[in-house]
Design an enzyme around this catalytic site. Structure first.
Site, short mmCIF file in Angstrom:
data_model
loop_
_atom_site.label_atom_id
_atom_site.label_comp_id
_atom_site.label_asym_id
_atom_site.label_seq_id
_atom_site.Cartn_x
_atom_site.Cartn_y
_atom_site.Cartn_z
CD GLU A 1 -5.59 -11.24 12.78
OE1 GLU A 1 -6.44 -10.69 13.50
OE2 GLU A 1 -4.79 -12.10 13.16
CB THR A 2 -8.84 -5.25 9.25
OG1 THR A 2 -7.75 -4.39 8.89
CG2 THR A 2 -8.77 -5.59 10.72
NE ARG B 1 9.03 -9.68 -2.62
CZ ARG B 1 9.10 -10.86 -1.99
NH1 ARG B 1 9.46 -10.90 -0.71
NH2 ARG B 1 8.82 -11.98 -2.62
CG PHE C 1 2.65 1.56 -6.99
CD1 PHE C 1 1.67 2.14 -6.19
CD2 PHE C 1 2.84 0.20 -6.90
CE1 PHE C 1 0.92 1.37 -5.31
CE2 PHE C 1 2.09 -0.58 -6.02
CZ PHE C 1 1.14 0.01 -5.22
CB VAL D 1 0.35 -1.64 2.62
CG1 VAL D 1 -0.92 -1.73 3.46
CG2 VAL D 1 0.52 -0.24 2.05
CG HIS E 1 -6.72 -0.23 7.44
ND1 HIS E 1 -7.61 0.31 8.34
CD2 HIS E 1 -5.94 0.80 7.03
CE1 HIS E 1 -7.37 1.60 8.47
NE2 HIS E 1 -6.37 1.91 7.68
CD GLU F 1 -1.90 9.61 5.31
OE1 GLU F 1 -1.13 8.65 5.58
OE2 GLU F 1 -3.12 9.58 5.55
C1 DLZ Z 1 -3.62 2.47 9.40
C2 DLZ Z 1 -2.55 1.78 8.64
C3 DLZ Z 1 -2.41 0.38 8.75
C4 DLZ Z 1 -3.31 -0.48 9.56
N1 DLZ Z 1 -1.41 -0.26 8.11
C5 DLZ Z 1 -0.56 0.46 7.34
C6 DLZ Z 1 0.51 -0.18 6.66
O1 DLZ Z 1 0.75 -1.41 6.77
N2 DLZ Z 1 1.31 0.59 5.88
C7 DLZ Z 1 1.13 1.94 5.72
O2 DLZ Z 1 1.88 2.57 4.98
N3 DLZ Z 1 0.14 2.57 6.39
C8 DLZ Z 1 -0.69 1.88 7.19
N4 DLZ Z 1 -1.69 2.52 7.87
C9 DLZ Z 1 -1.74 4.02 7.81
C10 DLZ Z 1 -2.47 4.59 6.58
O3 DLZ Z 1 -1.65 4.52 5.43
C11 DLZ Z 1 -2.82 6.08 6.82
O4 DLZ Z 1 -1.68 6.77 7.25
C12 DLZ Z 1 -3.92 6.25 7.87
O5 DLZ Z 1 -5.06 5.49 7.54
C13 DLZ Z 1 -4.33 7.74 8.00
O6 DLZ Z 1 -4.84 8.25 6.76
#
Ligand code: DLZ
Length: 158
Positions: free
Chosen positions: A94-95, A136, A122, A90, A97, A67
């Site tokens: 394991e996926t 970090r 960023f 992030v 995503h 977002e």
């Molecule tokens: C769904 C998700 C997952 C699995 N992991 C993270 C993450 O490690 N860091 C992060 O900032 N957000 C994660 N999200 C949420 C997604 O960024 C997002 O909020 C959802 O997919 C809804 O659009």
């Protein structure tokens, strides 16, 4: 990403002046809050230390890093915001995503910066583990939030 050879909180002070009147937006992802909260604290403190007024920093949270792009766009579209700092974390799972989110936010923030002709920073950590993230975010390898703030200041002095 920072390494043992490059601490992200070490930066040159060249081009970090003249931001007393600039206005900053900071968007913070709520995912991995312990990490992103520390990134925010570093970014905020660094802006203040370089003369930015508290009232000229607008802070908003978003649910996750995905977002960040649209929130950055909302902020960048405002005439009273000079630069936007986006902070997230992030962690590799394991996926797939991880890949989708990282690519989307990197591309999204680039698009916003080019569309609005403003610095959009960023400040998203993309580590393999929570420990690497914490290292970090005010840990042994500095704070990427500091670096994001310095990057925004330097770009405003471009
Ligand atoms: C769904 C998700 C997952 C699995 N992991 C993270 C993450 O490690 N860091 C992060 O900032 N957000 C994660 N999200 C949420 C997604 O960024 C997002 O909020 C959802 O997919 C809804 O659009």
């Amino acid at each position: 990403m920072s390494t043992k050879l490059k601490n992200l909180s070490d930066y040159s002070t060249k081009n970090v002046a003249n931001v007393a009147k600039k206005r900053f937006g900071i968007v913070v992802s709520e995912w991995n809050e312990e990490v992103t909260g520390a990134l925010y604290a570093g970014a905020h403190e660094t802006l203040i230390r370089h003369g930015v007024k508290k009232e000229n920093i607008l802070h908003k949270d978003v649910p996750g890093s995905f977002e960040l792009s649209v929130a950055a766009q909302w902020m960048a579209s405002r005439e009273d915001i000079d630069a936007v700092i986006c902070l997230g974390c992030v962690i590799q799972g394991e996926t797939k995503h991880f890949d989708f989110i990282c690519h989307a936010v990197a591309q999204g923030l680039t698009n916003v910066a080019l569309k609005y002709n403003k610095p959009v920073i960023f400040g998203v950590l993309t580590p393999n583990t929570q420990k690497q993230a914490l290292d970090r975010a005010g840990g042994s390898l500095g704070n990427k939030g500091d670096e994001a703030a310095i990057t925004a200041i330097k770009m405003l002095n471009f």
